[in-house]
Design a protein around this motif. Structure first.
Motif, mmCIF file in Angstrom:
data_model
loop_
_atom_site.group_PDB
_atom_site.id
_atom_site.type_symbol
_atom_site.label_atom_id
_atom_site.label_comp_id
_atom_site.label_asym_id
_atom_site.label_seq_id
_atom_site.Cartn_x
_atom_site.Cartn_y
_atom_site.Cartn_z
ATOM 1 N N LEU A 1 43.639 34.618 50.109
ATOM 2 C CA LEU A 1 45.107 34.500 49.918
ATOM 3 C C LEU A 1 46.192 33.952 50.022
ATOM 4 O O LEU A 1 46.683 33.270 49.697
ATOM 5 C CB LEU A 1 45.342 35.959 49.149
ATOM 6 C CG LEU A 1 44.795 36.635 47.722
ATOM 7 C CD1 LEU A 1 45.116 38.156 48.046
ATOM 8 C CD2 LEU A 1 45.235 35.880 46.856
ATOM 9 N N HIS B 1 35.964 33.551 45.385
ATOM 10 C CA HIS B 1 36.622 35.685 45.027
ATOM 11 C C HIS B 1 37.026 35.393 43.359
ATOM 12 O O HIS B 1 38.113 36.173 43.363
ATOM 13 C CB HIS B 1 37.918 35.129 45.720
ATOM 14 C CG HIS B 1 37.091 34.979 47.155
ATOM 15 N ND1 HIS B 1 36.827 35.768 48.109
ATOM 16 C CD2 HIS B 1 37.178 34.399 48.106
ATOM 17 C CE1 HIS B 1 36.661 35.294 49.030
ATOM 18 N NE2 HIS B 1 36.958 34.388 49.254
ATOM 19 N N GLN C 1 38.088 39.641 42.165
ATOM 20 C CA GLN C 1 38.664 39.820 42.581
ATOM 21 C C GLN C 1 40.328 39.048 42.227
ATOM 22 O O GLN C 1 41.062 39.839 42.073
ATOM 23 C CB GLN C 1 38.605 39.755 44.497
ATOM 24 C CG GLN C 1 37.607 40.252 45.153
ATOM 25 C CD GLN C 1 36.107 39.732 45.354
ATOM 26 O OE1 GLN C 1 36.144 38.642 44.555
ATOM 27 N NE2 GLN C 1 36.285 39.747 46.964
ATOM 28 N N LEU C 2 40.171 37.916 42.492
ATOM 29 C CA LEU C 2 41.307 36.646 41.786
ATOM 30 C C LEU C 2 42.275 37.108 40.515
ATOM 31 O O LEU C 2 42.835 37.778 40.415
ATOM 32 C CB LEU C 2 41.324 35.142 42.058
ATOM 33 C CG LEU C 2 41.560 35.552 43.553
ATOM 34 C CD1 LEU C 2 40.889 33.787 43.179
ATOM 35 C CD2 LEU C 2 42.719 35.581 43.707
ATOM 36 N N THR D 1 43.274 41.185 39.938
ATOM 37 C CA THR D 1 44.677 41.143 41.187
ATOM 38 C C THR D 1 45.696 40.338 40.370
ATOM 39 O O THR D 1 45.871 39.759 40.343
ATOM 40 C CB THR D 1 44.377 40.720 42.438
ATOM 41 O OG1 THR D 1 43.622 41.058 43.232
ATOM 42 C CG2 THR D 1 46.020 41.002 43.448
ATOM 43 N N THR D 2 46.801 41.387 39.341
ATOM 44 C CA THR D 2 47.787 40.593 38.720
ATOM 45 C C THR D 2 48.933 40.412 39.725
ATOM 46 O O THR D 2 49.180 38.945 38.649
ATOM 47 C CB THR D 2 48.510 42.253 38.367
ATOM 48 O OG1 THR D 2 48.697 42.969 39.557
ATOM 49 C CG2 THR D 2 47.651 42.978 37.235
ATOM 50 N N THR D 3 48.374 40.321 40.509
ATOM 51 C CA THR D 3 50.037 39.356 41.562
ATOM 52 C C THR D 3 49.317 38.204 41.916
ATOM 53 O O THR D 3 49.601 36.641 41.493
ATOM 54 C CB THR D 3 50.289 39.847 43.403
ATOM 55 O OG1 THR D 3 48.656 40.011 43.896
ATOM 56 C CG2 THR D 3 50.939 41.567 42.805
ATOM 57 N N THR D 4 47.892 37.728 41.729
ATOM 58 C CA THR D 4 47.965 35.824 41.844
ATOM 59 C C THR D 4 47.809 35.563 40.839
ATOM 60 O O THR D 4 48.047 34.144 40.711
ATOM 61 C CB THR D 4 46.400 36.417 42.154
ATOM 62 O OG1 THR D 4 45.370 37.096 41.373
ATOM 63 C CG2 THR D 4 46.629 37.270 43.527
#
Length: 932
Positions: A805, A835, A838-839, A842-845
């Protein structure tokens, strides 16, 4: 104070012309022949018969793991060649400069086959790990791995301009792979045994396969555009690239080893795993159709004659179809003197012959044959630079300027510093050798019990003395230099003295030897040693004991007991205090020569100890064994100092220079290696730590390999990542993580400094020295750029998600640099694939990914436009140059064809005019005669 020692390192290796377990190939010019010699590749000038260049890997790790197992040259006019090694690595070499361009790691087993496509931009490699890896040679990166075969890959062939690949394996199947879709499109069975070789003719009409079966199988290759008119073809036939064409019976019953077409496609060579090569003539379409027509006509005639006899009429017409015997016809068979290891056709053909074929034989020899329609002739051979079999003994002259080696039928004198062969003298099977003081003569002890005296300067055998009834196992000089002692399997130890006689009518002196006394033993003598002070002579016997006698009176002094198996080698130190013995029980024992007490018994090698020598005026010992390693010991401390790896087979003999500045070893792999003493000191504790680390790493690798072998077999036609995890990829991952941590710490310090500055505190900011004056973003980019392009995927695979990240956040800044767009895109795609779940979760990405999507697309488009603009400009310049001069930028081949066509027209025109003149002359004569 801690004692330091001077390090010995591998300096040079010579004596090997061609390895047994690998192939040879010509370069594109046809002037040079590339022959792998253990871990090196020798570039031999065919006409001159000399080694023009040697390509040597520049790595510390030497030995059997680095042996070249396959080799391939780029078919197009390029100096690039690829060599595959036993550890699975592939090296790309620039043949002209003699440098290694890149190393590609992808296979877990030895590389068995390498094939370039026509342009040389793509390389396909097959291995013992059952996988095929496709490499981008220009990008120096692995594209993908093709899985599906259940046994090692034996051969590969590109089809359809490199869009398709055919692979052969020991699992008895052929597979056709579509490289665009990366899938297996066709599997062909039918072979009853392992397929060892395949090849495609240059016009891509036929594919031939060879196995242990008694016949060669042929397949026709379907072209992309041939079957478009046939609407009735079923979907199954759509994917049938190869269709069975037929079989042809081979003359030899041994398995096929190599099949190769020559460059023009007119000949096919079939090398079997024996001494023969069958050469087949390949007829073109018109000739094969004509032959088929003749065959059909003969059948018709036979039928018609039969029908005429029976009185019935049969008007059935036989269909003219071309079969394998119509196209392939046995021309002749080449028979070599020894078993053939590999073959290669020369890309250029001489005017006098059909083709030139090079053979590498398993007795360290290269032969060149010229093939004609009626016969084959051996034009040349490369043989002087090496022995035909094991090097059984090596001996250095007293000044260390000459090296003598013996083998089963010859003695060779070498220059040990350059590795060049100075003399080759025919002899018996030499087991031991010795330079006579003065270095003008040498004495050889042979298996037949003869002593052969050789004149070193003229390279001739002077005299053969029948010395023993059994084989002479050992020969050693006396301390005063007046003679030597021999030990034989006939239970005798004999003492000899030199005698010189003047040759009548010449100034030269001839040497002869005379037996002065004997010591009769009760068993076979394996090795003898004489103490430098001339007091004692020691003889090791087959009953595992060593008997020591007084030199002058021949009275018995000591017996050294302790070895469980016979002593194969021994030596006495310069001061006469110590005697060291090496045995078949893998141990060396250090004894005191004063009382015959064993100071220490050391488990020295993993196999029999074959050679042991003291360094002059020291108590340092070198030992060599059947486990392929040389070891350096301190006999006072009983400690192992160094392990020297490099030989690929058992080491038989060892010799140390007078000053101890280098040593020479001879081996079953037919190589002679020189190891030089350097000025670099080393300490015992450091070497011990290094050895422990190496053992730990080896155990880790073995664990990983064991886990891999336990995994399930790959699914049918699966595709995987091309690279493999190595020490380099792991250290690359560590360096990236370390760079990310240092950069994060620096950014934190920078933000704190900005905060302090805002508050009005005038603190001076000092950047981290580790950053080398770079910004955090540039520092991370530096560590990422250090990773080799081929190792990037495996390096990123080992990165934890948190660090991945962090890395993604820097891609935006890096993409602004046009030079780094390709690297940025690769990092982004690899991390997204790895990934993805997971990406997405994950909302922040999400904002970051959306931003990268827009930026990267725009940057790639910019790069594409720049490349397109540059290509168009270069094309324009090319056209301008072509209009000014027709010399550069013109296709040389087409130009040559034009010139030849013009010349042939001129020749024809001349022929026509000559014919017309003759006719006119005849007419004049006829008209001018009185009675005409």
């Amino acid at each position: 104070m801690v004692k330091s020692y001077l390090r010995y390192e591998p300096a040079t290796a010579f004596g090997v012309i061609a390895s047994v377990d690998t192939n040879i190939t010509y370069d594109t010019t046809g002037k040079h022949l590339l022959a792998p010699a253990l871990e090196k590749v020798g570039v031999w000038h065919v006409r001159q018969g000399v080694c023009a260049k040697t390509l040597t890997p520049s790595t510390q790790n030497r030995g059997p793991s680095l042996a070249v197992t396959s080799i391939a040259a780029v078919p197009s006019s390029s100096s690039l060649i690829a060599s595959g090694h036993a550890d699975g690595s592939i090296r790309i070499w620039d043949c002209e400069r003699g440098t290694c361009e890149t190393t590609l790691n992808g296979h877990k087993g030895a590389t068995t086959i390498l094939r370039f496509n026509k342009t040389g931009s793509i390389l396909a490699s097959g291995s013992k790990d059952n996988d095929i890896v496709i490499w981008d040679v220009i990008g120096e990166v692995g594209l993908y791995r093709l899985r599906g075969h259940r046994d090692q890959i034996t051969d590969l062939a590109f089809l359809d301009s490199g869009k398709k690949l055919v692979s052969a394996s020991k699992d008895k199947f052929l597979r056709v792979w579509d490289l665009d879709t990366q899938h297996c499109t066709q599997i062909i069975g039918g072979h009853h045994s392992e397929i060892w070789s395949i090849d495609v003719d240059p016009e891509q009409r036929y594919l031939v396969t060879g196995s242990a079966d008694s016949e060669l199988r042929f397949y026709t290759i379907k072209r992309e555009n041939t079957d478009t008119d046939n609407k009735d073809t079923s979907i199954e036939n759509k994917w049938e690239i190869l269709k069975p064409f037929g079989e042809i019976q081979r003359q030899n019953k041994e398995r096929v080893a190599t099949l190769r077409f020559n460059k023009s496609g007119t000949l096919l060579a079939c090398q079997v795993a024996g001494k023969t090569v069958e050469i087949y003539r390949v007829l073109d379409e018109t000739e094969s159709k004509r032959k088929a027509k003749r065959r059909v006509n003969r059948k018709k005639e036979k039928k018609s004659s039969k029908t005429a006899e029976n009185g019935t009429s049969n008007t059935d017409s036989l269909i003219t179809s071309v079969t394998v015997p119509d196209v392939f016809k046995l021309l002749q068979t080449i028979r070599a003197t020894k078993k053939i290891s590999s073959i290669s056709f020369s890309p250029i053909t001489s005017k006098t012959s059909l083709a030139t074929l090079a053979l590498s034989l398993n007795n360290n020899l290269l032969e060149i044959y010229s093939i004609d329609t009626n016969s084959t002739t051996k034009t040349s051979s490369i043989e002087l630079q090496g022995h035909r079999s094991d090097v059984r003994s090596v001996t250095l002259s007293s000044d260390s300027t000459l090296l003598m080696s013996t083998s089963h039928n010859s003695v060779k004198i070498w220059n040990p510093s350059t590795g060049s062969c100075l003399r080759t003298i025919e002899s018996g099977y030499g087991l031991c050798s010795l330079f006579v003081p003065g270095n003008k003569f040498a004495v050889i002890g042979t298996k037949s019990g003869n002593l052969e005296i050789i004149d070193v300067r003229s390279g001739t055998s002077v005299e053969v003395v029948k010395a023993h009834t059994g084989s002479i196992q050992s020969i050693v000089a006396t301390s005063d230099g007046s003679g030597f002692v021999t030990g034989s399997s006939d239970h005798d130890v004999k003492f000899w003295e030199y005698e010189t006689t003047k040759v009548r009518g010449q100034d030269s002196v001839s040497l002869t030897v005379s037996n002065v006394r004997n010591i009769q033993m009760n068993d076979d003598v394996i090795v003898v040693a004489v103490s430098p002070d001339g007091k004692h002579v020691a003889a090791a016997l087959l009953d595992c004991t060593v008997k020591v006698y007084y030199m002058d009176t021949q009275k018995f002094f000591l017996t050294l007991y302790g070895h469980k198996l016979p002593v194969l080698c021994m030596d006495i130190s310069s001061d006469g205090d110590l005697i060291v013995t090496g045995s078949a029980d893998k141990n060396i024992k250090i004894w005191g020569l004063d009382f015959g007490d064993c100071h220490k018994s050391i488990f020295a090698h993993a196999d029999s100890v074959t050679a042991v020598k003291f360094v002059r005026n020291t108590h340092y010992i070198f030992t060599a064994g059947k486990d392929r390693v040389v070891k350096y010991w301190d006999a006072d401390k009983f400690e192992l100092l160094l392990t020297l790896q490099g030989h690929h087979a058992e080491i038989w003999c060892l010799s140390i220079s007078h000053r101890g500045d280098f040593l020479v070893t001879g081996s079953h792999d037919r190589s002679i290696r020189r190891w030089d003493r350097t000025e670099e000191p080393f300490f015992l504790e450091e070497e011990k730590e290094k050895r422990l680390e190496e053992m730990f790493d080896a155990d880790l690798d073995n664990l990983e390999n064991r886990n891999l072998s336990q995994q399930e077999l790959p699914e049918e036609g699966a595709v995987a990542i091309a690279g493999k995890k190595t020490q380099e990829t792991l250290s690359g991952t560590d360096s990236i993580i370390e760079a990310l941590d240092i950069a994060a710490e620096e950014l934190k310090r920078m933000s704190e400094y900005q905060e302090e500055k805002r508050k009005g505190k005038g603190v001076e900011f000092k950047s981290n020295v580790m950053m080398l004056g770079l910004s955090p973003s540039d520092y991370i980019l530096r560590s990422v750029s250090k990773v080799h392009t081929n190792d990037l995927e495996q390096t990123l695979l080992a990165l934890p998600f948190a660090d991945a990240l962090k890395l993604l956040t820097y891609l935006k800044d890096w993409s602004l640099n046009p030079d780094k767009v390709e690297v940025v895109c690769r990092i982004a795609t690899v991390l997204l694939q790895l990934h993805h779940n997971q990406l997405v979760a994950t909302t922040t990405t999400r904002p970051l990914l959306a931003l990268l999507k827009d930026i990267l697309h725009a940057r790639v488009k910019e790069c594409k436009d720049t490349l397109g603009f540059n290509l168009a400009a270069m094309d324009h310049i090319k056209q301008l140059m072509a209009t000014k001069s027709d010399a550069p930028f013109r296709d040389a081949k087409s130009k040559l064809q034009e010139i030849r066509a013009k010349q042939s027209k001129r020749v024809e025109a001349r022929g026509d005019t000559k014919g017309e003149r003759r006719k006119k002359k005849k007419q004049k004569k006829d008209d001018g005669h009185v009675w005409s």
